[in-house]
Design a protein around this motif. Structure first.
Motif, PDB file in Angstrom:
ATOM      1  N   ASP A 118       0.847  -1.182   0.000  1.00  0.00           N
ATOM      2  CA  ASP A 118       0.000   0.000   0.000  1.00  0.00           C
ATOM      3  C   ASP A 118       0.886   1.236   0.000  1.00  0.00           C
ATOM      4  O   ASP A 118       1.631   1.475   0.955  1.00  0.00           O
ATOM      5  N   GLY A 119       0.814   2.043  -1.063  1.00  0.00           N
ATOM      6  CA  GLY A 119       1.745   3.152  -1.231  1.00  0.00           C
ATOM      7  C   GLY A 119       1.629   4.213  -0.157  1.00  0.00           C
ATOM      8  O   GLY A 119       2.641   4.708   0.351  1.00  0.00           O
ATOM      9  N   LYS A 120       0.406   4.588   0.225  1.00  0.00           N
ATOM     10  CA  LYS A 120       0.230   5.641   1.225  1.00  0.00           C
ATOM     11  C   LYS A 120       0.761   5.213   2.580  1.00  0.00           C
ATOM     12  O   LYS A 120       1.482   5.960   3.249  1.00  0.00           O
ATOM     13  N   ALA A 121       0.399   4.010   3.008  1.00  0.00           N
ATOM     14  CA  ALA A 121       0.874   3.518   4.311  1.00  0.00           C
ATOM     15  C   ALA A 121       2.394   3.388   4.320  1.00  0.00           C
ATOM     16  O   ALA A 121       3.050   3.733   5.307  1.00  0.00           O
ATOM     17  N   LEU A 122       2.942   2.911   3.212  1.00  0.00           N
ATOM     18  CA  LEU A 122       4.389   2.767   3.110  1.00  0.00           C
ATOM     19  C   LEU A 122       5.073   4.123   3.223  1.00  0.00           C
ATOM     20  O   LEU A 122       6.084   4.277   3.925  1.00  0.00           O
ATOM     21  N   GLY A 123       4.529   5.125   2.534  1.00  0.00           N
ATOM     22  CA  GLY A 123       5.121   6.452   2.564  1.00  0.00           C
ATOM     23  C   GLY A 123       5.065   7.097   3.935  1.00  0.00           C
ATOM     24  O   GLY A 123       6.003   7.778   4.356  1.00  0.00           O
ATOM     25  N   ILE A 124       3.960   6.895   4.671  1.00  0.00           N
ATOM     26  CA  ILE A 124       3.815   7.500   5.994  1.00  0.00           C
ATOM     27  C   ILE A 124       4.702   6.809   7.016  1.00  0.00           C
ATOM     28  O   ILE A 124       5.406   7.461   7.800  1.00  0.00           O
ATOM     29  N   LEU A 125       4.693   5.486   7.028  1.00  0.00           N
ATOM     30  CA  LEU A 125       5.460   4.745   8.023  1.00  0.00           C
ATOM     31  C   LEU A 125       6.966   4.933   7.833  1.00  0.00           C
ATOM     32  O   LEU A 125       7.716   4.963   8.819  1.00  0.00           O
ATOM     33  N   GLN A 126       7.427   5.064   6.587  1.00  0.00           N
ATOM     34  CA  GLN A 126       8.853   5.270   6.369  1.00  0.00           C
ATOM     35  C   GLN A 126       9.318   6.575   7.019  1.00  0.00           C
ATOM     36  O   GLN A 126      10.431   6.670   7.535  1.00  0.00           O
ATOM     37  N   MET A 127       8.446   7.602   7.008  1.00  0.00           N
ATOM     38  CA  MET A 127       8.807   8.868   7.644  1.00  0.00           C
ATOM     39  C   MET A 127       8.900   8.718   9.152  1.00  0.00           C
ATOM     40  O   MET A 127       9.720   9.380   9.805  1.00  0.00           O
ATOM     41  N   GLY A 128       8.070   7.848   9.742  1.00  0.00           N
ATOM     42  CA  GLY A 128       8.160   7.597  11.172  1.00  0.00           C
ATOM     43  C   GLY A 128       9.489   6.991  11.558  1.00  0.00           C
ATOM     44  O   GLY A 128      10.132   7.412  12.538  1.00  0.00           O
ATOM     45  N   PHE A 129       9.923   5.977  10.806  1.00  0.00           N
ATOM     46  CA  PHE A 129      11.221   5.366  11.080  1.00  0.00           C
ATOM     47  C   PHE A 129      12.353   6.370  10.852  1.00  0.00           C
ATOM     48  O   PHE A 129      13.331   6.397  11.600  1.00  0.00           O
ATOM     49  N   MET A 130      12.203   7.189   9.821  1.00  0.00           N
ATOM     50  CA  MET A 130      13.195   8.223   9.537  1.00  0.00           C
ATOM     51  C   MET A 130      13.328   9.188  10.713  1.00  0.00           C
ATOM     52  O   MET A 130      14.426   9.551  11.142  1.00  0.00           O
ATOM     53  N   GLY A 131      12.188   9.631  11.278  1.00  0.00           N
ATOM     54  CA  GLY A 131      12.215  10.542  12.402  1.00  0.00           C
ATOM     55  C   GLY A 131      12.847   9.935  13.633  1.00  0.00           C
ATOM     56  O   GLY A 131      13.642  10.589  14.332  1.00  0.00           O
ATOM     57  N   LEU A 132      12.515   8.676  13.925  1.00  0.00           N
ATOM     58  CA  LEU A 132      13.096   8.003  15.089  1.00  0.00           C
ATOM     59  C   LEU A 132      14.609   7.864  14.955  1.00  0.00           C
ATOM     60  O   LEU A 132      15.361   8.096  15.918  1.00  0.00           O
ATOM     61  N   LEU A 133      15.073   7.472  13.784  1.00  0.00           N
ATOM     62  CA  LEU A 133      16.515   7.340  13.558  1.00  0.00           C
ATOM     63  C   LEU A 133      17.220   8.684  13.697  1.00  0.00           C
ATOM     64  O   LEU A 133      18.332   8.767  14.241  1.00  0.00           O
ATOM     65  N   SER A 134      16.580   9.747  13.239  1.00  0.00           N
ATOM     66  CA  SER A 134      17.191  11.076  13.310  1.00  0.00           C
ATOM     67  C   SER A 134      17.314  11.558  14.747  1.00  0.00           C
ATOM     68  O   SER A 134      18.360  12.080  15.156  1.00  0.00           O
TER      69      SER A 134
END
Length: 312
Positions: free
Chosen positions: A175-191
Motif C-alpha cells: 500500500d503506497g500511502k501507508a508505506l510512505g507514511i510509516l517510512q517517515m516515522g522510522f526516519m524521524g526516530l533514527l534522526s
C-alpha cells in the motif's frame, strides 16, 4: 490512478521537494542536522498518521511485512537526508542539487547490475558527460575536492538511487500511502536517536523562522512529497521516476540564486550543462526499453509478490 496522473503527481512531488534545500538551510541556522530531520519527519508522520489512521491500520492487517518494508525505506531515507543536510552546511544549494541528482544516472546502472544486463551505449555516454559535470562542479579555487559538502552530496546520490529502486519494487506489492507514511516515522526516530548520540539532548527551537521553515518542510516537502512518491511509483517505473528528478536541481538552483544570491561561475555552468546532457542520454524514453526491458521489471515484481520471503 492512470499512468498520466501518476507522472503528473511525481512531477509535483519532485518540484515541491526541491524547495526543501532552502528551508533546510534556514532551519539549520538554529538546529543541528539530525534535530532538523527528526522534527521534520516525526511531525509529518504524526500528522499523516492521524489523518489516515484507519487506512494505515487496514494496510498493516493486510500486509504483515509492511513494517519491515517501511523500516528499510526509512533507513535509506535517513542515509539520504543525513548526507544531504551535511552537504548543505558547506556547499551551495545548486551544487548539492546537481550532485545529489546524479541518482538519475545511477538508477539504470544499478538496475543493469541487478539484472546482469550490460548498460546500453547511450547510458555509458551519459555517464561520461555526468562525470565531466561532477568534475566541473567540484573544482574550486583550490582545485578538485570531495572533502566537504560535495562528497556528502555524491554519497546522497548513491543512497537516493537505491531508494528509488527499492521504493519502486516495494510500492508495487504494498500500500503506497501507508508505506510512505510509516517510512517517515522510522526516519524521524533514527534522526532523533542520532541527535541524542551526537549531541546528548534534543531541544525545541525558539526562532520564528525555524518554526516557519519546519512547517513548510513538514507540510509540503514531507507530508505531500514523501507520502505520495510511493503512490506515484506504483504506476511508473524506477527509471521513469529518475527522469522527473531532473526538475529538482533546476528549480533548486533558481531558488538558491533568488534566496541566497548564489552565483554560477563559468565552471559551475559548464558542469550543470554536462550533467543535464548526461541525464538526457541516460533517461531518454524508448518505445520498448528504458535501459532494461519493462517486461523484465514487471516479471521481477510479479515474482516477488508471489514469493514474500525472496530477497528484496
Amino acid at each position: 490512478m492512470n499512468t498520466n496522473a501518476a507522472k503528473l503527481l511525481m512531477a509535483l512531488v519532485i518540484l515541491t521537494r526541491s524547495s526543501a534545500f532552502i528551508f533546510s538551510k534556514f532551519a539549520m541556522e538554529e538546529l543541528s542536522t539530525f534535530q532538523t530531520l527528526g522534527f521534520r519527519f516525526t511531525l509529518a508522520c504524526l500528522l499523516m498518521g492521524a489523518a489516515l489512521y484507519r487506512h494505515i491500520a487496514q494496510a498493516l492487517r493486510e500486509d504483515k511485512s509492511l513494517v519491515k518494508k517501511s523500516c528499510l525505506l526509512g533507513s535509506l531515507l535517513f542515509c539520504i537526508m543525513g548526507c544531504e543536510m551535511q552537504s548543505l552546511r558547506t556547499a551551495e544549494v545548486h551544487t548539492v542539487a546537481f550532485l545529489e541528482n546524479l541518482s538519475l544516472a545511477l538508477v539504470p546502472l544499478f538496475l543493469a547490475v541487478w539484472y546482469r544486463k550490460l548498460p546500453k551505449v547511450r547510458i555509458l555516454q551519459g555517464a561520461g558527460f555526468i562525470l565531466l559535470g561532477v568534475a566541473a562542479l567540484t573544482i574550486g579555487g583550490t582545485g578538485f575536492t570531495l572533502a566537504g559538502g560535495e562528497g556528502w552530496a555524491l554519497l546522497a546520490a548513491v543512497f537516493y538511487a537505491l531508494y528509488i529502486i527499492a521504493t519502486g519494487k516495494l510500492a508495487a506489492i504494498s500500500d503506497g500511502k501507508a508505506l510512505g507514511i510509516l517510512q517517515m516515522g522510522f526516519m524521524g526516530l533514527l534522526s532523533f536517536a542520532a541527535a541524542l548520540v551526537q549531541e546528548g539532548s534534543v531541544f525545541l527551537p525558539t526562532r520564528v523562522l525555524t518554526w516557519e521553515s519546519l512547517a513548510f518542510l513538514v507540510l509540503v516537502c514531507s507530508c505531500f512529497g514523501f507520502t505520495f512518491q510511493p503512490v506515484a511509483q506504483r504506476y511508473i517505473s524506477a527509471e521513469e521516476t529518475g527522469m522527473y528528478c531532473a526538475i529538482n536541481p533546476l528549480f533548486a538552483s533558481l531558488l538558491g540564486h533568488w534566496v541566497f544570491e548564489e552565483t554560477f561561475g563559468p565552471t559551475a555552468i559548464l558542469g550543470a550543462v554536462y550533467i543535464l546532457t548526461g541525464l538526457v542520454f541516460v533517461n531518454w524514453p524508448e518505445q520498448k526499453t528504458h535501459g532494461l526491458p519493462r517486461q523484465a521489471i514487471h516479471a521481477q515484481q510479479t515474482a516477488d509478490s508471489r514469493q514474500p520471503h525472496s530477497q528484496a
